[in-house]
Enzyme design. Structure first.
Site, PDB file in Angstrom:
ATOM      1  N   LYS A   2     -19.994 -65.217  -7.659  1.00 20.43           N
ATOM      2  CA  LYS A   2     -20.839 -64.737  -8.510  1.00 20.43           C
ATOM      3  C   LYS A   2     -21.685 -65.565  -8.818  1.00 20.43           C
ATOM      4  O   LYS A   2     -21.502 -66.959  -9.388  1.00 20.43           O
ATOM      5  CB  LYS A   2     -20.099 -64.413  -9.926  1.00 20.43           C
TER       6      LYS A   2
ATOM      7  N   LYS B  96     -24.892 -67.634 -10.424  1.00 17.33           N
ATOM      8  CA  LYS B  96     -25.702 -67.465 -11.797  1.00 17.33           C
ATOM      9  C   LYS B  96     -27.222 -67.655 -11.491  1.00 17.33           C
ATOM     10  O   LYS B  96     -27.455 -68.467 -10.679  1.00 17.33           O
ATOM     11  CB  LYS B  96     -24.898 -68.603 -12.585  1.00 17.33           C
TER      12      LYS B  96
ATOM     13  N   ASP C 213     -25.702 -62.965 -11.407  1.00 22.65           N
ATOM     14  CA  ASP C 213     -25.549 -62.591 -12.993  1.00 22.65           C
ATOM     15  C   ASP C 213     -26.667 -63.468 -13.665  1.00 22.65           C
ATOM     16  O   ASP C 213     -26.621 -64.690 -13.654  1.00 22.65           O
ATOM     17  CB  ASP C 213     -24.129 -63.313 -13.690  1.00 22.65           C
TER      18      ASP C 213
ATOM     19  N   GLU D  87     -25.751 -58.426 -12.598  1.00 26.16           N
ATOM     20  CA  GLU D  87     -25.330 -58.527 -13.945  1.00 26.16           C
ATOM     21  C   GLU D  87     -26.435 -58.756 -15.135  1.00 26.16           C
ATOM     22  O   GLU D  87     -27.016 -59.942 -14.925  1.00 26.16           O
ATOM     23  CB  GLU D  87     -23.917 -59.084 -14.072  1.00 26.16           C
TER      24      GLU D  87
ATOM     25  N   ASP E  25     -23.522 -56.161 -19.040  1.00 26.45           N
ATOM     26  CA  ASP E  25     -22.546 -56.991 -19.562  1.00 26.45           C
ATOM     27  C   ASP E  25     -22.635 -57.142 -21.271  1.00 26.45           C
ATOM     28  O   ASP E  25     -22.144 -56.481 -21.916  1.00 26.45           O
ATOM     29  CB  ASP E  25     -22.450 -58.443 -19.152  1.00 26.45           C
TER      30      ASP E  25
ATOM     31  N   LYS F 106     -15.298 -57.277 -21.493  1.00 29.33           N
ATOM     32  CA  LYS F 106     -14.759 -58.512 -21.760  1.00 29.33           C
ATOM     33  C   LYS F 106     -14.006 -58.364 -23.023  1.00 29.33           C
ATOM     34  O   LYS F 106     -14.520 -58.015 -24.169  1.00 29.33           O
ATOM     35  CB  LYS F 106     -15.724 -59.504 -22.079  1.00 29.33           C
TER      36      LYS F 106
ATOM     37  N   SER G  14     -14.132 -62.842 -18.064  1.00 23.86           N
ATOM     38  CA  SER G  14     -13.514 -63.591 -18.891  1.00 23.86           C
ATOM     39  C   SER G  14     -14.758 -64.441 -19.423  1.00 23.86           C
ATOM     40  O   SER G  14     -15.592 -64.807 -18.751  1.00 23.86           O
ATOM     41  CB  SER G  14     -12.811 -64.568 -18.289  1.00 23.86           C
TER      42      SER G  14
ATOM     43  N   ASP H 297     -13.824 -60.681 -12.812  1.00 27.98           N
ATOM     44  CA  ASP H 297     -14.277 -62.010 -12.942  1.00 27.98           C
ATOM     45  C   ASP H 297     -13.458 -62.924 -13.935  1.00 27.98           C
ATOM     46  O   ASP H 297     -13.626 -62.769 -15.022  1.00 27.98           O
ATOM     47  CB  ASP H 297     -15.806 -62.102 -13.636  1.00 27.98           C
TER      48      ASP H 297
ATOM     49  N   ASP I  44     -12.460 -66.262 -13.601  1.00 25.02           N
ATOM     50  CA  ASP I  44     -12.163 -67.479 -12.892  1.00 25.02           C
ATOM     51  C   ASP I  44     -12.214 -68.505 -14.188  1.00 25.02           C
ATOM     52  O   ASP I  44     -12.273 -69.891 -13.770  1.00 25.02           O
ATOM     53  CB  ASP I  44     -13.181 -67.881 -12.000  1.00 25.02           C
TER      54      ASP I  44
END
Length: 369
Positions: A160, A162, A190, A218, A243, A267, A295, A320, A322
């Site tokens: 993922k 960023k 994301d 995302e 999200d 989430k 998370s 996700d 992690d």
């Protein structure tokens, strides 16, 4: 068997590496842990992470919500009356989703502990292991490529990435990650609300033209700009995930109505816990949307609860989960762990958490006289 006490703890745990996104740069997990205790002394745990740029809730506000509203609401109630207890919590205050999530998860955890089964089994599942992606935080082109190689060498097959801090540089960052890991590793982006709609379309189309094979993007635009989210979705071929635009059912219904996204990231800390989280997954599935559990930066408690929901309900995309991977060391005794790119849930009652490490009690339990 009634609820005898509610303890509120403050937990601050360092990360091994700064977590840098378009929203913030974080060096610690800061969270409120709620512990609900029955008359026999059995405990259930939940948590309310402090993420100012997403939920707007602070440690102090979550503590106040739990001690002043939820504790007197729950003391003396039947610990096995899970659905009604969670419903009362959800209706007791406006907003305060992290605090609601902490209590909702703790109630579920306690119910599973009382039955002697893992939380995933209480939720209807049989698995105790689920795959996760891992985030690559914002950095230079070279540092992100190097990090990508390291994560793949450690066994992660879904990265993922960023982005969102600099639209022009983001294209080069993603290209470098793809070149570093080759064609077989899945890459998702994301943007954490970092782009304008026009920037999002330019970046995504550039990456499509470059053949980077991005799985999805995302939250490319500001969370309130659902119209902009739909505008982007209509103009690119890459799937778009909502999200921060989706906290609860009403938000998801608006995204569905506007056809603003192809997938949703659920989430627990922004939806209010497992009760609403399940509803969001079912609603998205019924409408043909893709799903993922995410998370916040949180401990083994919140991440383990999310993984338990994935184990029971499943998602269309690798989730996700992690957050705990970023911790410098364990924040709790027991609980989930990692085996490569897999979250392994303990075959123990509830979340398998037996206590907190280096937690500070912020308020005394309230009990019925």
């Amino acid at each position: 068997m009634t609820i005898a006490a509610v303890h509120v703890h403050r937990l601050v745990a360092p990360l091994h590496t700064p977590f840098v996104t378009a929203l913030a740069s974080l060096t610690h997990v800061s969270t409120v842990v709620v512990e609900i205790v029955d008359q026999d002394g059995r405990s259930g745990f939940g948590e309310a992470p402090e993420v100012w740029t997403v939920t707007g809730s602070s440690l102090a506000s979550s503590e106040a919500c739990v001690t002043e509203v939820f504790t007197p609401l729950l003391i003396g109630r039947d610990a096995d009356d899970l659905v009604d207890n969670c419903r009362r919590v959800a209706r007791a205050v406006v907003g305060n989703e992290p605090a609601k999530a902490a209590v909702d998860i703790a109630l579920h955890d306690l119910a599973a502990v009382r039955l002697g089964i893992p939380l995933a089994r209480l939720l209807g599942g049989s698995r105790l292991a689920v795959p996760t992606d891992v985030s690559l935080v914002v950095g230079t082109v070279d540092s992100m490529a190097t990090a990508a190689k390291s994560r793949v060498a450690e066994g992660f097959e879904v990265l993922k990435v960023k982005v969102g801090t600099d639209a022009a540089a983001d294209v080069d960052r993603v290209k470098s990650v793809r070149q570093a890991v080759g064609p077989e590793v899945s890459i998702r982006l994301d943007a954490n609300q970092g782009w304008t709609p026009r920037e999002a379309v330019r970046v995504i189309r550039s990456l499509e033209d470059a053949g980077t094979r991005v799985e999805f993007v995302e939250q490319p635009v500001a969370y309130r700009d659902v119209e902009g989210l739909a505008w982007v979705s209509d103009r690119v071929g890459t799937p778009i995930m909502a999200d921060e635009s989706v906290f609860g059912v009403r938000d998801l219904m608006e995204v569905i109505h506007r056809r603003a996204a192809d997938l949703v990231n659920v989430k627990l800390a922004k939806s209010g816990g497992l009760s609403t989280g399940r509803t969001l997954l079912e609603l998205a599935r019924a409408q043909g949307m893709g799903t993922m559990l995410g998370s916040m930066l949180e401990s083994e408690i919140g991440t383990g609860a999310a993984a338990s929901l994935v184990a029971a309900y499943g998602t269309t995309a690798v989730s996700d989960l992690d957050a705990v991977w970023w911790l410098k060391g364990p924040a709790v005794a027991g609980g989930m762990r990692y085996r490569g790119a897999t979250v392994v849930l303990p075959d123990a009652p509830g979340l398998g958490v037996s206590g907190l490490l280096a937690a500070e009690a912020r308020s005394a339990p309230r009990t019925r006289p």
